[in-house]
Design a protein around this motif. Structure first.
Motif, short mmCIF file in Angstrom:
data_model
loop_
_atom_site.label_atom_id
_atom_site.label_comp_id
_atom_site.label_asym_id
_atom_site.label_seq_id
_atom_site.Cartn_x
_atom_site.Cartn_y
_atom_site.Cartn_z
N ARG A 52 0.71 -1.15 -0.22
CA ARG A 52 -0.04 0.17 -0.11
C ARG A 52 0.86 1.48 -0.21
O ARG A 52 1.79 1.30 0.63
N VAL A 53 0.38 2.23 -0.72
CA VAL A 53 1.11 3.62 -0.55
C VAL A 53 0.69 4.48 0.50
O VAL A 53 -0.58 4.56 0.53
N ALA A 54 1.37 4.60 1.37
CA ALA A 54 1.14 5.43 2.55
C ALA A 54 1.04 7.06 2.26
O ALA A 54 1.95 7.46 1.58
N ASP A 55 0.13 7.91 2.77
CA ASP A 55 0.42 9.03 2.81
C ASP A 55 1.16 10.14 3.75
O ASP A 55 1.49 9.25 4.88
N ALA A 56 0.95 11.14 3.97
CA ALA A 56 1.66 11.95 4.80
C ALA A 56 1.21 11.68 6.37
O ALA A 56 1.80 11.77 7.51
N ALA A 57 -0.23 11.37 6.45
CA ALA A 57 -0.92 11.19 7.89
C ALA A 57 -0.29 9.98 8.33
O ALA A 57 0.00 9.74 9.55
N TYR A 76 5.76 2.83 1.60
CA TYR A 76 5.02 1.64 1.30
C TYR A 76 4.91 0.65 2.37
O TYR A 76 6.00 0.37 2.82
N THR A 77 3.81 0.33 2.68
CA THR A 77 3.69 -0.62 3.67
C THR A 77 2.75 -1.99 3.32
O THR A 77 2.09 -1.89 2.33
N ALA A 78 2.96 -2.83 4.26
CA ALA A 78 2.19 -4.30 3.79
C ALA A 78 0.68 -4.03 3.79
O ALA A 78 0.32 -3.19 4.42
N SER A 79 0.16 -4.57 2.90
CA SER A 79 -1.51 -4.46 2.79
C SER A 79 -2.27 -5.18 4.06
O SER A 79 -3.46 -4.89 4.03
N SER A 80 -1.66 -5.87 4.64
CA SER A 80 -2.32 -6.28 5.92
C SER A 80 -1.45 -6.17 7.18
O SER A 80 -0.32 -6.25 6.91
N ASN A 81 -2.12 -6.27 8.28
CA ASN A 81 -1.34 -6.29 9.31
C ASN A 81 -0.78 -7.39 9.94
O ASN A 81 0.18 -7.75 11.09
N ILE A 82 -0.71 -8.33 8.98
CA ILE A 82 -0.01 -9.74 9.27
C ILE A 82 1.37 -9.87 8.41
O ILE A 82 2.00 -10.95 8.59
N LYS A 83 1.52 -8.94 7.79
CA LYS A 83 2.90 -8.74 7.03
C LYS A 83 3.74 -7.71 7.42
O LYS A 83 3.38 -6.49 7.80
N ALA A 84 4.95 -7.70 7.20
CA ALA A 84 5.88 -6.73 7.97
C ALA A 84 6.43 -5.93 6.93
O ALA A 84 7.16 -4.88 7.06
#
Length: 159
Positions: A52-57, A76-84
């Motif tokens: 996922r592309v993350a924004d300023a917030a 960029y972050t993982a698309s789910s909270n079970i991925k790092a």
């Protein structure tokens, strides 16, 4: 005949000046890449489409960094909270801020180790084997099974 030769010479001179001018601006751009330039190279190397592309917030929430403290960033972050998986590219406005950004990254890594520790050993391993690097005005965090490939791609842009 002399008039034609003069016109052709002038046109040739204008063409050469134009090409040299364009070439130097490309070189200047290559010496000062943006976070988007780095992301583009990473995308050519590995598939990050599931991230996922993350924004300023989200930058503020995850790292405690305000976007106005940076001249550019990509997160960029993982698309789910079970991925790092995470890719953070920060371009500082002032090189004196590099250590501060590294400190914020360290806090993020420690939090992720606590989040995944004990119940997701594969993700914990990824977090523990992160890559943090500072090159020029950039500070970068890579958490991925493809961390070495991503790091090499980034080096190609920044060297």
């Amino acid at each position: 005949m002399v008039k034609k030769f003069g016109i052709i010479s002038l046109m040739l001179l204008i063409t050469v000046i134009t090409l040299v001018g364009c070439g130097s601006s490309q070189t200047a751009a290559a010496k000062d890449p943006s976070a988007a330039d780095i992301v583009q190279k990473v995308k050519q190397t590995v598939d990050i489409s599931k991230m996922r592309v993350a924004d300023a917030a989200e930058l503020k929430k995850l790292y405690g960094i305000n976007s106005d403290e940076l001249s550019d960033f990509a997160l960029y972050t993982a698309s789910s909270n079970i991925k790092a998986d995470e890719l953070a590219i920060f371009k500082v406005k002032n090189s004196n801020d590099i250590q501060s950004i590294k400190d914020q990254i360290k806090k993020r890594i420690n939090k992720q180790e606590r989040n995944f520790g004990g119940y997701l050993p594969d993700e914990t391993y990824l977090v523990q084997h992160n890559i943090v690097k500072a090159k020029g005005d950039f500070v970068i965090l890579i958490i991925s099974k493809d961390a070495d490939k991503i790091s090499s791609a980034i080096d190609q842009v920044l060297n």
